[in-house]
Design an enzyme around this catalytic site. Sequence first.
Site, mmCIF file in Angstrom:
data_model
loop_
_atom_site.group_PDB
_atom_site.id
_atom_site.type_symbol
_atom_site.label_atom_id
_atom_site.label_comp_id
_atom_site.label_asym_id
_atom_site.label_seq_id
_atom_site.Cartn_x
_atom_site.Cartn_y
_atom_site.Cartn_z
ATOM 1 N N LEU A 27 0.828 -1.205 0.000
ATOM 2 C CA LEU A 27 0.000 0.000 0.000
ATOM 3 C C LEU A 27 0.861 1.254 0.000
ATOM 4 O O LEU A 27 1.730 1.425 0.853
ATOM 5 C CB LEU A 27 -0.926 0.019 1.219
ATOM 6 N N TRP A 28 0.604 2.130 -0.975
ATOM 7 C CA TRP A 28 1.168 3.472 -1.014
ATOM 8 C C TRP A 28 0.330 4.321 -0.053
ATOM 9 O O TRP A 28 -0.799 4.707 -0.357
ATOM 10 C CB TRP A 28 1.066 4.056 -2.412
ATOM 11 N N ILE A 83 4.304 -1.532 3.475
ATOM 12 C CA ILE A 83 3.845 -0.150 3.417
ATOM 13 C C ILE A 83 4.878 0.697 2.674
ATOM 14 O O ILE A 83 6.064 0.683 3.004
ATOM 15 C CB ILE A 83 3.641 0.434 4.830
ATOM 16 N N LYS A 84 4.405 1.430 1.674
ATOM 17 C CA LYS A 84 5.256 2.415 1.007
ATOM 18 C C LYS A 84 4.893 3.796 1.541
ATOM 19 O O LYS A 84 3.726 4.189 1.529
ATOM 20 C CB LYS A 84 5.065 2.387 -0.507
ATOM 21 N N GLN A 85 5.906 4.522 1.996
ATOM 22 C CA GLN A 85 5.667 5.847 2.565
ATOM 23 C C GLN A 85 6.810 6.786 2.194
ATOM 24 O O GLN A 85 7.953 6.355 1.996
ATOM 25 C CB GLN A 85 5.562 5.738 4.092
#
Length: 352
Positions: A200-201, A238-240
């Site tokens: 998830l972005w 998780i993409k952050q």
Amino acid sequence: MSYNNIVDLLGKESDNLLNHECKTISKDMLHLPGADFIDNVFKDTNRSPQVLRSLQALYGHGRLANTGYVSILPVDQGIEHSAGASFAPNPIYFDPENIIKLAIDGGCNAVASTFGVLASCSRKYAHKIPFVVKLNHNEFLTYPETYSQISFGSVEEAWNLGATAVGATIYFGSDDSNRQIVEIAQAFERAHELGMATILWCYLRNPGFKKDGVDYHTATDLTAQANHLGVTIQADIIKQKLPTNNGGYNAINFGKTHKSVYSQLTTDHPIDLCRYQVANCYMGRNGLINSGGASAGATDLSEAVTTAVINKRAGGHGLISGRKAFQKPVNEGIQLLNAIQDVYLAKEITIS
């Protein structure tokens, strides 16, 4: 790239980044990356054997195979930023096959892109490098601009073209976020049923997150809460964006926070700010990968290495860097991807 080369690229920040000791959230509280990360963390969850196999395929490919770290090439900018803006600097990437070739030649764990890009070459490459199919996009042609992630295809379609994982973006804080949360939660449930991993972005999007000339879209307290929402809908990774400041809740004067977040759990050091992002990914049970950001030209290599050092020492799982790699000659793009990976391969660079 040797450790000494990494130190040189960090420049005057080398001592501050390489010798910092995190005294906010102890590394002993984290589930740390490693060769046995899937066994240690995911085997006791609700993830099926098929999902575990997909996660292992993702973590077990490329130059970082079986280290617990990942290097992913994401190229969805043809939609998110327009094809012209994204590929004019190097027009070979209008051809989707060159995107996949860059990920392979660059030693990446996976390539993340659109339905169209990955479908165009799926029979040739789906068995050669893990595919991450991006389910939704902000299509960027509507005028005036809107910020609404919409589905471009189905989870079943991603599975049919050979995806190892699906990816999606949620604009947390936007007017449309409730729909996106429900839609992607359902999509991730279906992806797990079919045996695919989920990424998830976790991006923020609200004009109110800018206050008194300061942009809090990358504040660690706000982005960390987005991460927490992301793992709640069972994103495996998780993409952050890397945090650049803090105190978004207090500056904007909304929501709920706690004074200890700022006095005990964070400092203004970039590794401590990123550590708080990791903590909100269930203390590292779900891997945090930071984005590489826009291409700035001559400083791309040093910026990418700096971000990788911060992410690794904070307890993150890697980098997902696109424009810095594909908006330049192929050999330079490969060099940049390899430099990022070298940070995670360097035994001298440890968890802070």
